[in-house]
Design a protein around this motif. Sequence first.
Motif, PDB file in Angstrom:
ATOM      1  N   GLY A 190      -1.922   7.613   9.988  1.00 53.08           N
ATOM      2  CA  GLY A 190      -1.406   6.248   9.843  1.00 53.08           C
ATOM      3  C   GLY A 190      -0.364   5.867  10.885  1.00 53.08           C
ATOM      4  O   GLY A 190      -0.452   4.783  11.473  1.00 53.08           O
ATOM      5  N   PRO A 191       0.624   6.736  11.162  1.00 53.95           N
ATOM      6  CA  PRO A 191       1.635   6.391  12.170  1.00 53.95           C
ATOM      7  C   PRO A 191       1.027   6.165  13.562  1.00 53.95           C
ATOM      8  O   PRO A 191       1.463   5.274  14.288  1.00 53.95           O
TER       9      PRO A 191
ATOM     10  N   VAL B 177      -4.047  10.192   6.914  1.00 58.28           N
ATOM     11  CA  VAL B 177      -2.806  10.418   6.145  1.00 58.28           C
ATOM     12  C   VAL B 177      -1.843   9.255   6.412  1.00 58.28           C
ATOM     13  O   VAL B 177      -1.992   8.519   7.376  1.00 58.28           O
ATOM     14  N   HIS B 178      -0.837   9.137   5.549  1.00 55.41           N
ATOM     15  CA  HIS B 178       0.282   8.196   5.743  1.00 55.41           C
ATOM     16  C   HIS B 178      -0.152   6.750   6.001  1.00 55.41           C
ATOM     17  O   HIS B 178       0.269   6.121   6.973  1.00 55.41           O
ATOM     18  N   ALA B 179      -0.975   6.231   5.088  1.00 54.90           N
ATOM     19  CA  ALA B 179      -1.409   4.830   5.191  1.00 54.90           C
ATOM     20  C   ALA B 179      -0.218   3.873   5.101  1.00 54.90           C
ATOM     21  O   ALA B 179      -0.290   2.738   5.578  1.00 54.90           O
ATOM     22  N   LYS B 180       0.865   4.337   4.511  1.00 58.83           N
ATOM     23  CA  LYS B 180       2.071   3.512   4.355  1.00 58.83           C
ATOM     24  C   LYS B 180       2.531   2.911   5.688  1.00 58.83           C
ATOM     25  O   LYS B 180       2.953   1.763   5.740  1.00 58.83           O
TER      26      LYS B 180
ATOM     27  N   TYR C   6      -9.654   9.923   1.707  1.00 62.20           N
ATOM     28  CA  TYR C   6      -9.416   8.946   2.767  1.00 62.20           C
ATOM     29  C   TYR C   6      -9.138   7.567   2.177  1.00 62.20           C
ATOM     30  O   TYR C   6      -9.674   7.224   1.130  1.00 62.20           O
ATOM     31  N   GLU C   7      -8.345   6.787   2.891  1.00 59.38           N
ATOM     32  CA  GLU C   7      -8.115   5.394   2.506  1.00 59.38           C
ATOM     33  C   GLU C   7      -8.620   4.480   3.617  1.00 59.38           C
ATOM     34  O   GLU C   7      -8.551   4.828   4.793  1.00 59.38           O
TER      35      GLU C   7
ATOM     36  N   LEU D  15       3.581   2.239  -0.424  1.00 61.46           N
ATOM     37  CA  LEU D  15       3.282   3.664  -0.527  1.00 61.46           C
ATOM     38  C   LEU D  15       1.853   3.922  -0.989  1.00 61.46           C
ATOM     39  O   LEU D  15       1.137   4.746  -0.410  1.00 61.46           O
ATOM     40  N   MET D  16       1.427   3.193  -2.025  1.00 57.26           N
ATOM     41  CA  MET D  16       0.179   3.528  -2.707  1.00 57.26           C
ATOM     42  C   MET D  16      -0.949   2.520  -2.508  1.00 57.26           C
ATOM     43  O   MET D  16      -2.107   2.822  -2.805  1.00 57.26           O
TER      44      MET D  16
END
Length: 237
Positions: free
Chosen positions: A99-100, A125-128, A154-155, A174-175
């Motif tokens: 994500g980052p 990871v880290h979709a936020k 996965y998102e 976050l979610m």
Amino acid sequence: MNAQQLSERLKRVAAYVPKNAVLADIGSDHAYLPCYLALKGDIEKGIAGEVVKGPFESARNQVRQEGLSDVIEVRLANGLAAVESVDGVTAVTIAGMGGPLIASILEDGKEKLSGVERLILQPNVHAKSIREWAASNGWSIIDEEILKENDKIYEILVLEPVSSHVSYSEQELLMGPFLMKEKSAVFMEKWDRESSQWKRILLAMESTEQTVEILAKKQELIHKIQLTEEVLHGENT
């Protein structure tokens, strides 16, 4: 996996690409995604961007092999530098990165997103990080999906530009605003696992010297556990 038969993850990403889009697939690897969409007649034109020479060559060979050189152009470039204003790109896909990193690609290439109508992003990871970028840059999350494939979760985030300011709660960042409402079995599994991991880290921290940094990290973990537990147990605001 090949251009005719994508992984379930990439198939779900492809499903969010609008019909007749001019697509830029960033970090295209073998260019399976744009080739798949082009073979189905779902995109008008595609750009496969790849920063690494090996995958760039693979993508170029794949496009030639599928007879799609007149539809898909493969470019060796870093991130959105693969996109030129004359391309008229309307949709961008970035899949299979953290994500980052996805957020930094979007930030670094912001000027290339003018005229883009949809971003379809699949962080590992880290979709936020992507949700935070969206809220700060005039993009609204219009849909989300969570799936499990080969024991990995996965998102997928689908963003569209908005003229008004968009804000999300801490829990939503976050979610995921859509995912936390839906609370699918995969979503519950992911966040139950995350919460358990944070609890283990907290426990391990008890036996270390309680420095200012450790105390701050503990507070951060406690807060994240509280946020997730509220949603998991149906008390989300």
